[in-house]
Design a protein around this motif. Sequence first.
Motif, mmCIF file in Angstrom:
data_model
loop_
_atom_site.group_PDB
_atom_site.id
_atom_site.type_symbol
_atom_site.label_atom_id
_atom_site.label_comp_id
_atom_site.label_asym_id
_atom_site.label_seq_id
_atom_site.Cartn_x
_atom_site.Cartn_y
_atom_site.Cartn_z
ATOM 1 N N GLN A 1 -1.454 7.546 -8.342
ATOM 2 C CA GLN A 1 -2.527 7.825 -7.371
ATOM 3 C C GLN A 1 -2.080 8.819 -6.303
ATOM 4 O O GLN A 1 -2.903 9.357 -5.571
ATOM 5 C CB GLN A 1 -2.950 6.531 -6.663
ATOM 6 C CG GLN A 1 -3.496 5.475 -7.585
ATOM 7 C CD GLN A 1 -3.825 4.197 -6.817
ATOM 8 O OE1 GLN A 1 -4.378 4.237 -5.732
ATOM 9 N NE2 GLN A 1 -3.459 3.053 -7.378
ATOM 10 N N CYS A 2 -0.795 9.014 -6.177
ATOM 11 C CA CYS A 2 -0.257 9.873 -5.121
ATOM 12 C C CYS A 2 0.114 11.256 -5.649
ATOM 13 O O CYS A 2 0.317 12.189 -4.881
ATOM 14 C CB CYS A 2 1.004 9.243 -4.513
ATOM 15 S SG CYS A 2 0.964 7.445 -4.368
ATOM 16 N N CYS B 1 -0.868 14.927 -4.819
ATOM 17 C CA CYS B 1 -0.467 15.508 -3.528
ATOM 18 C C CYS B 1 1.019 15.399 -3.220
ATOM 19 O O CYS B 1 1.494 16.096 -2.313
ATOM 20 C CB CYS B 1 -1.238 14.835 -2.406
ATOM 21 S SG CYS B 1 -3.032 14.951 -2.600
ATOM 22 N N GLY C 1 0.689 17.264 0.246
ATOM 23 C CA GLY C 1 1.414 16.417 1.197
ATOM 24 C C GLY C 1 2.901 16.739 1.149
ATOM 25 O O GLY C 1 3.371 17.408 0.222
ATOM 26 N N ILE D 1 11.902 8.710 1.415
ATOM 27 C CA ILE D 1 10.877 8.367 2.418
ATOM 28 C C ILE D 1 11.166 7.030 3.112
ATOM 29 O O ILE D 1 10.874 6.877 4.292
ATOM 30 C CB ILE D 1 9.450 8.396 1.796
ATOM 31 C CG1 ILE D 1 8.375 8.263 2.883
ATOM 32 C CG2 ILE D 1 9.270 7.332 0.721
ATOM 33 C CD1 ILE D 1 8.281 9.425 3.820
ATOM 34 N N ALA E 1 6.906 12.217 9.908
ATOM 35 C CA ALA E 1 6.571 13.623 10.185
ATOM 36 C C ALA E 1 7.805 14.485 10.446
ATOM 37 O O ALA E 1 7.838 15.272 11.386
ATOM 38 C CB ALA E 1 5.590 13.714 11.367
ATOM 39 N N PHE F 1 6.510 21.561 7.041
ATOM 40 C CA PHE F 1 5.244 20.959 6.624
ATOM 41 C C PHE F 1 4.334 20.852 7.839
ATOM 42 O O PHE F 1 4.747 20.389 8.897
ATOM 43 C CB PHE F 1 5.422 19.580 5.979
ATOM 44 C CG PHE F 1 4.108 19.051 5.457
ATOM 45 C CD1 PHE F 1 3.645 19.448 4.209
ATOM 46 C CD2 PHE F 1 3.307 18.225 6.239
ATOM 47 C CE1 PHE F 1 2.405 19.017 3.741
ATOM 48 C CE2 PHE F 1 2.063 17.788 5.778
ATOM 49 C CZ PHE F 1 1.619 18.185 4.522
ATOM 50 N N SER G 1 -0.623 16.857 10.631
ATOM 51 C CA SER G 1 -1.748 16.772 11.563
ATOM 52 C C SER G 1 -1.244 16.356 12.948
ATOM 53 O O SER G 1 -0.174 15.737 13.075
ATOM 54 C CB SER G 1 -2.759 15.743 11.060
ATOM 55 O OG SER G 1 -2.146 14.457 11.012
ATOM 56 N N TRP H 1 9.764 5.488 8.722
ATOM 57 C CA TRP H 1 9.072 4.812 7.621
ATOM 58 C C TRP H 1 10.008 3.754 7.040
ATOM 59 O O TRP H 1 11.053 4.085 6.492
ATOM 60 C CB TRP H 1 8.698 5.801 6.514
ATOM 61 C CG TRP H 1 7.630 6.776 6.886
ATOM 62 C CD1 TRP H 1 7.744 8.133 6.962
ATOM 63 C CD2 TRP H 1 6.254 6.478 7.203
ATOM 64 N NE1 TRP H 1 6.538 8.688 7.319
ATOM 65 C CE2 TRP H 1 5.615 7.702 7.471
ATOM 66 C CE3 TRP H 1 5.521 5.296 7.301
ATOM 67 C CZ2 TRP H 1 4.260 7.781 7.821
ATOM 68 C CZ3 TRP H 1 4.177 5.385 7.650
ATOM 69 C CH2 TRP H 1 3.573 6.603 7.899
ATOM 70 N N LEU I 1 0.017 2.695 4.138
ATOM 71 C CA LEU I 1 -0.507 2.962 2.789
ATOM 72 C C LEU I 1 -1.674 2.053 2.426
ATOM 73 O O LEU I 1 -2.467 2.370 1.548
ATOM 74 C CB LEU I 1 0.606 2.862 1.742
ATOM 75 C CG LEU I 1 1.693 3.943 1.878
ATOM 76 C CD1 LEU I 1 2.815 3.708 0.875
ATOM 77 C CD2 LEU I 1 1.110 5.348 1.714
ATOM 78 N N ALA J 1 -6.059 12.412 2.634
ATOM 79 C CA ALA J 1 -7.369 11.952 2.180
ATOM 80 C C ALA J 1 -7.168 10.937 1.058
ATOM 81 O O ALA J 1 -7.197 11.270 -0.122
ATOM 82 C CB ALA J 1 -8.202 13.141 1.700
HETATM 83 C C1 HEC Z 1 -5.247 13.884 -1.401
HETATM 84 C C2 HEC Z 1 -3.835 14.086 -1.160
HETATM 85 C C3 HEC Z 1 -2.959 12.882 -0.887
HETATM 86 C C4 HEC Z 1 -2.869 11.712 -1.617
HETATM 87 C C5 HEC Z 1 -3.665 11.290 -2.857
HETATM 88 C C6 HEC Z 1 -1.816 10.946 -0.994
HETATM 89 N N1 HEC Z 1 -1.311 11.617 0.080
HETATM 90 FE FE1 HEC Z 1 0.210 11.030 1.290
HETATM 91 N N2 HEC Z 1 -0.060 12.621 2.482
HETATM 92 C C7 HEC Z 1 -0.961 13.650 2.241
HETATM 93 C C8 HEC Z 1 -0.967 14.563 3.372
HETATM 94 C C9 HEC Z 1 -1.817 15.824 3.520
HETATM 95 C C10 HEC Z 1 -0.037 14.036 4.297
HETATM 96 C C11 HEC Z 1 0.257 14.557 5.705
HETATM 97 C C12 HEC Z 1 -0.688 13.760 6.622
HETATM 98 C C13 HEC Z 1 -0.837 14.257 8.036
HETATM 99 O O1 HEC Z 1 -0.107 15.163 8.472
HETATM 100 O O2 HEC Z 1 -1.705 13.699 8.723
HETATM 101 C C14 HEC Z 1 0.527 12.833 3.690
HETATM 102 C C15 HEC Z 1 1.495 12.033 4.290
HETATM 103 C C16 HEC Z 1 2.109 10.960 3.684
HETATM 104 C C17 HEC Z 1 3.213 10.223 4.228
HETATM 105 C C18 HEC Z 1 3.931 10.515 5.539
HETATM 106 C C19 HEC Z 1 5.076 11.481 5.209
HETATM 107 C C20 HEC Z 1 5.937 11.937 6.359
HETATM 108 O O3 HEC Z 1 6.704 12.903 6.141
HETATM 109 O O4 HEC Z 1 5.886 11.358 7.459
HETATM 110 C C21 HEC Z 1 3.529 9.251 3.321
HETATM 111 C C22 HEC Z 1 4.618 8.217 3.444
HETATM 112 C C23 HEC Z 1 2.613 9.392 2.224
HETATM 113 N N3 HEC Z 1 1.756 10.426 2.481
HETATM 114 C C24 HEC Z 1 2.618 8.586 1.096
HETATM 115 C C25 HEC Z 1 1.624 8.611 0.107
HETATM 116 C C26 HEC Z 1 1.568 7.697 -1.001
HETATM 117 C C27 HEC Z 1 2.637 6.670 -1.326
HETATM 118 C C28 HEC Z 1 0.421 7.973 -1.684
HETATM 119 C C29 HEC Z 1 -0.165 7.243 -2.884
HETATM 120 C C30 HEC Z 1 -0.367 5.829 -2.733
HETATM 121 C C31 HEC Z 1 -0.214 9.101 -1.019
HETATM 122 N N4 HEC Z 1 0.543 9.448 0.066
HETATM 123 C C32 HEC Z 1 -1.392 9.712 -1.435
HETATM 124 C C33 HEC Z 1 -1.751 13.797 1.134
HETATM 125 C C34 HEC Z 1 -1.973 12.815 0.180
#
Ligand code: HEC
Length: 128
Positions: free
Chosen positions: A33-34, A37, A48, A54, A60, A65, A68, A82, A91, A104
């Motif tokens: 699911q992840c 991205c 992402g 992690i 952040a 990168f 937001s 984390w 999550l 998203a």
């Molecule tokens: C549609 C795209 C998308 C999906 C699907 C997604 N992410 Fe993300 N993720 C992002 C983005 C974009 C960011 C940066 C968010 C921000 O800056 O607000 C992020 C940030 C994160 C972070 C923080 C990383 C940091 O460096 O601090 C983690 C942990 C993470 N995602 C885990 C996951 C996991 C595990 C999944 C699946 C269960 C997932 N994400 C699904 C786009 C996605």
Amino acid sequence: MVRYLLAAGFSVLALTSVASAQDAAAGKATFRQCMACHVVDQEQNRVGPHLVGIVGRPVASIEGFNYSDAMRAYSEDGAKVWDDATLATYLADPRGVVQGTRMAFAGVKDEAALANLIAYLSDPAAAE
Ligand code: HEC
């Protein structure tokens, strides 16, 4: 209720501090699911940031990168890390926990799937 269930689930996870290969393998399936991205096996950002290391990584903290403002604020200037607990909370409900995040994604609602996912993230090689 959700919060209570998560807390209960994660105290169990903490007791079994070494994630079993089985948990990690199940978590790898949830990681699909992840994957649109994120990658976890190389330091390469996609939509992402990469997720190498992690668990234990400051929020952040990937240079270059474009996080937001919401995620930067959540990082508390690099003080927040984390870990099992922060990952579980985030999550399960990304946009509820970090309001304004660009991630998203609706969240992983199943407690066991979430625990296995975090086991996988902490040691992706264990799932091989
Ligand atoms: C549609 C795209 C998308 C999906 C699907 C997604 N992410 Fe993300 N993720 C992002 C983005 C974009 C960011 C940066 C968010 C921000 O800056 O607000 C992020 C940030 C994160 C972070 C923080 C990383 C940091 O460096 O601090 C983690 C942990 C993470 N995602 C885990 C996951 C996991 C595990 C999944 C699946 C269960 C997932 N994400 C699904 C786009 C996605």
